[in-house]
Design a protein around this motif. Structure first.
Motif, PDB file in Angstrom:
ATOM      1  N   THR A  63      78.581   7.443  -3.026  1.00  0.00           N
ATOM      2  CA  THR A  63      77.382   6.923  -2.531  1.00  0.00           C
ATOM      3  C   THR A  63      77.552   5.607  -1.776  1.00  0.00           C
ATOM      4  N   LYS A  78      76.891   5.039   2.265  1.00  0.00           N
ATOM      5  CA  LYS A  78      76.132   3.835   2.803  1.00  0.00           C
ATOM      6  C   LYS A  78      76.605   2.990   3.864  1.00  0.00           C
ATOM      7  N   GLY A 123      76.797   4.818   7.115  1.00  0.00           N
ATOM      8  CA  GLY A 123      75.433   4.576   7.591  1.00  0.00           C
ATOM      9  C   GLY A 123      75.224   3.316   8.321  1.00  0.00           C
ATOM     10  N   LYS A 124      75.845   2.006   8.039  1.00  0.00           N
ATOM     11  CA  LYS A 124      75.533   1.073   8.326  1.00  0.00           C
ATOM     12  C   LYS A 124      76.322   0.525   9.528  1.00  0.00           C
ATOM     13  N   ALA A 136      74.854   5.215  13.186  1.00  0.00           N
ATOM     14  CA  ALA A 136      74.461   5.685  12.048  1.00  0.00           C
ATOM     15  C   ALA A 136      74.714   7.152  11.838  1.00  0.00           C
ATOM     16  N   THR A 163      75.468  11.139  11.255  1.00  0.00           N
ATOM     17  CA  THR A 163      75.279  12.006  10.243  1.00  0.00           C
ATOM     18  C   THR A 163      76.519  12.257   9.310  1.00  0.00           C
ATOM     19  N   GLY A 202      72.618  11.562   0.221  1.00  0.00           N
ATOM     20  CA  GLY A 202      72.494  10.945   1.877  1.00  0.00           C
ATOM     21  C   GLY A 202      73.360  11.919   2.782  1.00  0.00           C
ATOM     22  N   ARG A 246      69.819  12.358   9.770  1.00  0.00           N
ATOM     23  CA  ARG A 246      70.362  11.042   9.401  1.00  0.00           C
ATOM     24  C   ARG A 246      69.947  10.526   8.085  1.00  0.00           C
ATOM     25  N   LEU A 247      70.540  11.101   7.053  1.00  0.00           N
ATOM     26  CA  LEU A 247      69.626  10.576   5.621  1.00  0.00           C
ATOM     27  C   LEU A 247      70.187   9.313   4.901  1.00  0.00           C
ATOM     28  N   GLU A 248      69.528   8.674   4.210  1.00  0.00           N
ATOM     29  CA  GLU A 248      69.596   7.453   3.449  1.00  0.00           C
ATOM     30  C   GLU A 248      70.036   8.154   1.959  1.00  0.00           C
ATOM     31  N   PRO A 249      71.247   7.633   1.506  1.00  0.00           N
ATOM     32  CA  PRO A 249      71.212   8.165  -0.099  1.00  0.00           C
ATOM     33  C   PRO A 249      70.133   7.715  -0.971  1.00  0.00           C
TER      34      PRO A 249
END
Length: 371
Positions: free
Chosen positions: A47, A51, A54-55, A59, A61, A117, A324-327
């Motif tokens: 995770t 994250k 993603g930062k 961002a 995929t 995510g 583009r998903l958030e955990p």
């Protein structure tokens, strides 16, 4: 540097290194694909890695291969998924139960990926299992006849699509009859397009409307494109998929470093893009390989018709945007009673233990295997 929207890369380990962070911020690839080497430190670290990715700029995929059975990057403590062929065997004796469990398995797979995510799964396998073929596909197939593959893969996909994670069908135009493993060498399938349309192409054609992405096979078909691997075949990717079938989704190459392809990483990427691939996978985790692939992409983009290149870029942006998903709360999902009940139902027909993954990369190198 403009965003490298055609590029999917891999990483070296379970943490994002400083050089990888710098690369992601500079290059802004369309995606990052995860392997066992990135997931070995447990869910908390996984995770944290997702994250951190993603930062970074753009961002990207997050991608994975989570087919079930042997090819399952995420393992304990997540669901032990049956191999696709295990469902096919069940469907021959109890089709109603098999259909229900396939739907449940697809849903479970998507729920777990979404909670972590991970927005893109390189599944389902739409190859047809064939006696005498190399075992690299084998029980990864949903059946030994195209009608079985269509029926079983569709049931799995109906459950998976409910979760909002992207599915990529593979390996177009069909790898099931190959007598060689494309991780190691180039398989030859001496069939005409007419023969393919009667057999291998049926699952892809039937499920085209449900698949936002398709992955190519590194397999040569001398009767179609003079022995050129499908990943480099404009006849198959552009003329058949785009022009004849009017496929609106993204076309993704299998991993460029696989033994079926020859030439430099730059040349492999260039030829894939010119043939009609929107996205190319570079899975070695080596920065020098990524840079070579970028050069190949840019060379191809300068050669392609401007309209075709721009259409590909629009397609990538449009298709990937929702994934583009958030955990989320993976630990909460694992404790959910409904999830646990569904999981028990699926694992009841799974093999007793996780099998060795025939496609898993070892130490990253230019010969690292992927699909």
């Amino acid at each position: 540097m403009k965003p490298q929207i055609h590029l999917i890369i891999a990483l070296q380990g379970p943490e994002l290194s400083e050089s990888e962070t710098t690369f992601l911020n500079r290059v802004r690839p369309a995606g990052v694909i995860l392997f066992g080497r990135n997931l070995s430190a447990g869910l908390k670290q996984t995770t944290a890695l997702i994250k951190a990715i993603g930062k970074t700029a753009g961002a990207p995929t997050i991608w994975i291969d989570q087919e079930g059975g042997r090819v399952q990057r995420l393992r304990d403590p997540l669901t032990r998924h049956p191999s696709p062929y295990q469902f096919a065997l069940l469907a021959r004796t109890d089709p109603i139960r098999a259909e229900r469990l396939l739907f449940t398995a697809g849903r479970l797979c998507g729920e777990e990926l979404r909670a972590l995510g991970i927005g893109v799964n390189c599944a389902p396998v739409l190859d047809i299992r064939e006696a005498g073929a190399d075992p690299v596909i084998g029980d990864r197939a949903f059946g030994a006849h195209f009608s079985e593959v269509i029926m079983n893969a569709t049931s799995w996909l109906h459950g998976f699509r409910q979760t909002g994670v992207m599915a990529i069908g593979k390996h177009f135009p069909g790898h099931g009859a190959a007598r060689a493993d494309s991780h190691l060498t180039l398989p030859i399938l001496d069939k005409s397009l007419k023969s393919l349309q009667k057999w291998e192409l049926n699952p892809f054609r039937a499920m085209l409307d449900f698949l936002p992405g398709l992955m190519t096979a590194h397999i040569a078909m001398p009767q179609i494109d003079d022995g050129v691997p499908a990943t480099w075949s404009r006849s198959l990717l552009h003329k058949l998929l785009r022009q004849k079938w009017r496929y609106p989704g993204v076309i993704v190459s299998d991993a460029l470093e696989m033994g079926a392809l020859n030439g430099s990483m730059e040349e492999r990427a260039r030829r894939a893009i010119l043939a009609g691939c929107d996205l190319v996978l570079c899975c070695t985790g080596r920065m020098e390989d990524n840079e070579a692939v970028i050069e190949g992409i840019e060379r191809a983009s300068r050669t392609l018709d401007v309209g075709e290149d721009e259409a590909s870029r629009r397609r990538i942006r449009h298709v990937l945007a929702p994934y583009r998903l958030e955990p989320g709360a993976i630990r909460r999902l694992l404790k959910d009673p409904g999830y646990r009940k569904r999981r028990a139902q699926v694992e009841a027909v799974a093999e007793e233990a996780f099998a060795v993954d025939p496609t898993a990369p070892g130490i990253p190198s230019t010969r690292t295997h992927h699909e």
